[in-house]
Design a protein around this motif. Structure first.
Motif, PDB file in Angstrom:
ATOM      1  N   GLU A 270     -74.530 -30.835 -46.119  1.00 58.12           N
ATOM      2  CA  GLU A 270     -74.798 -31.194 -44.719  1.00 58.12           C
ATOM      3  C   GLU A 270     -73.970 -30.318 -43.783  1.00 58.12           C
ATOM      4  O   GLU A 270     -74.469 -29.791 -42.781  1.00 58.12           O
ATOM      5  N   LEU A 271     -72.691 -30.195 -44.119  1.00 58.84           N
ATOM      6  CA  LEU A 271     -71.789 -29.417 -43.275  1.00 58.84           C
ATOM      7  C   LEU A 271     -72.104 -27.927 -43.362  1.00 58.84           C
ATOM      8  O   LEU A 271     -72.046 -27.210 -42.348  1.00 58.84           O
ATOM      9  N   ALA A 272     -72.454 -27.435 -44.546  1.00 59.74           N
ATOM     10  CA  ALA A 272     -72.821 -26.025 -44.701  1.00 59.74           C
ATOM     11  C   ALA A 272     -74.053 -25.688 -43.863  1.00 59.74           C
ATOM     12  O   ALA A 272     -74.162 -24.583 -43.309  1.00 59.74           O
ATOM     13  N   THR A 273     -74.987 -26.629 -43.761  1.00 61.83           N
ATOM     14  CA  THR A 273     -76.169 -26.415 -42.932  1.00 61.83           C
ATOM     15  C   THR A 273     -75.776 -26.272 -41.461  1.00 61.83           C
ATOM     16  O   THR A 273     -76.293 -25.404 -40.748  1.00 61.83           O
ATOM     17  N   ILE A 274     -74.833 -27.096 -41.013  1.00 65.14           N
ATOM     18  CA  ILE A 274     -74.338 -26.980 -39.636  1.00 65.14           C
ATOM     19  C   ILE A 274     -73.657 -25.630 -39.431  1.00 65.14           C
ATOM     20  O   ILE A 274     -73.833 -24.972 -38.385  1.00 65.14           O
ATOM     21  N   ILE A 275     -72.885 -25.184 -40.414  1.00 64.62           N
ATOM     22  CA  ILE A 275     -72.229 -23.875 -40.308  1.00 64.62           C
ATOM     23  C   ILE A 275     -73.269 -22.769 -40.162  1.00 64.62           C
ATOM     24  O   ILE A 275     -73.121 -21.867 -39.332  1.00 64.62           O
TER      25      ILE A 275
ATOM     26  N   GLY B 294     -82.913 -27.142 -49.773  1.00 67.39           N
ATOM     27  CA  GLY B 294     -84.052 -26.526 -49.104  1.00 67.39           C
ATOM     28  C   GLY B 294     -83.790 -26.309 -47.631  1.00 67.39           C
ATOM     29  O   GLY B 294     -84.132 -25.268 -47.062  1.00 67.39           O
ATOM     30  N   LYS B 295     -83.156 -27.301 -46.978  1.00 66.16           N
ATOM     31  CA  LYS B 295     -82.813 -27.153 -45.563  1.00 66.16           C
ATOM     32  C   LYS B 295     -81.799 -26.035 -45.370  1.00 66.16           C
ATOM     33  O   LYS B 295     -81.890 -25.246 -44.428  1.00 66.16           O
ATOM     34  N   LEU B 296     -80.812 -25.979 -46.278  1.00 65.66           N
ATOM     35  CA  LEU B 296     -79.814 -24.919 -46.208  1.00 65.66           C
ATOM     36  C   LEU B 296     -80.466 -23.552 -46.398  1.00 65.66           C
ATOM     37  O   LEU B 296     -80.172 -22.593 -45.682  1.00 65.66           O
TER      38      LEU B 296
END
Length: 243
Positions: A91-96, A146-148
């Motif tokens: 989740e956090l990597a996606t925000i990054i 997948g989102k990442l």
């Protein structure tokens, strides 16, 4: 020069207190800033129910970020039960990847609060994951991966660990960031609207403590006020942004 910074706290208010003056300074110098709270911090009030305080905390976090010109994101994990898992790190990597920061600010790795320790570990793991090639074939995490994978890889240049009175075991400052008056008074104006920071939850005088701490660190750095961070780099005094 820092152009974009992402500050990751375990609860709403963690980064507002410890990194808030630095974030205010960076925004005033033209950088973009995002505050991420991994939990709302909803169990931190002795007289309000978690659901009531959650609403208040989110409103306070949004108001603080808006006041200093930062973006604000809160994840819906449970205060006191933040898991140190790849699901949360993704989740956090996606925000990054979405925000593309060149600097990441996180908790120090040792704390009297387990959520803080987990938040520190998650920030390090998310930084690693954000820079990896990714696909949708990782065991059991297709949706999150997948989102990442839909976002471009991003390598965060540096990670700083903020000074927090709950996270002091083994913490040694290696970077002092001078805080000018304009950023300091903006921070004071913004943080005083958070009930816990005013000492209305368990009585700790957070604003007084961090104001005094900035004065102390400023004495060591040769400035009226400064915030201290731990970094693996050679000890330095830096403005992080600007000339």
């Amino acid at each position: 020069m820092t152009k974009s910074v992402l500050a990751v706290g375990a609860h709403i208010g963690d980064m507002d207190l410890t990194a808030g003056p630095t974030l205010a300074k960076l925004v005033q110098e033209g950088a973009s800033a995002t505050i991420v709270a991994l939990t709302p911090g909803e169990r931190g009030h002795p007289r309000m129910t978690p659901s009531e305080y959650k609403k208040q905390k989110i409103a306070e976090g949004e108001a603080f970020a808006a006041a200093i010109g930062a973006d604000f994101i809160v994840l819906d994990h449970s205060d006191g039960f933040l898991p140190d898992s790849d699901d949360v790190a993704l989740e956090l990597a996606t925000i990054i990847r979405e925000k593309q920061p060149d600097t990441l600010i996180a908790h120090w790795k040792h704390s009297i609060h387990r959520d803080h320790e987990h938040a520190s570990s998650l920030a390090e793991r998310a930084r690693f994951l954000a820079g990896l090639p990714s696909d949708q074939e990782i065991d059991g995490m297709d949706g999150a991966v997948g989102k990442l994978a839909a976002l471009p890889r991003h390598g965060v240049r540096s990670i700083l660990h903020a000074e927090n009175w709950e996270d002091m075991e083994g913490f040694q400052p290696s970077m002092y960031v001078p805080i000018p008056d304009e950023a300091f008074y903006l921070w004071v104006s913004a943080i005083r609207h958070q009930a816990f920071a005013r000492g209305e939850t368990y009585g700790f005088r957070y604003i007084d403590y961090y104001t005094a701490l900035m004065t102390t660190r400023g004495c060591l750095a040769g400035y009226p006020r400064a915030c201290a961070f731990h970094t693996n780099a050679t000890p330095e005094i830096t403005k992080l942004a600007g000339p």
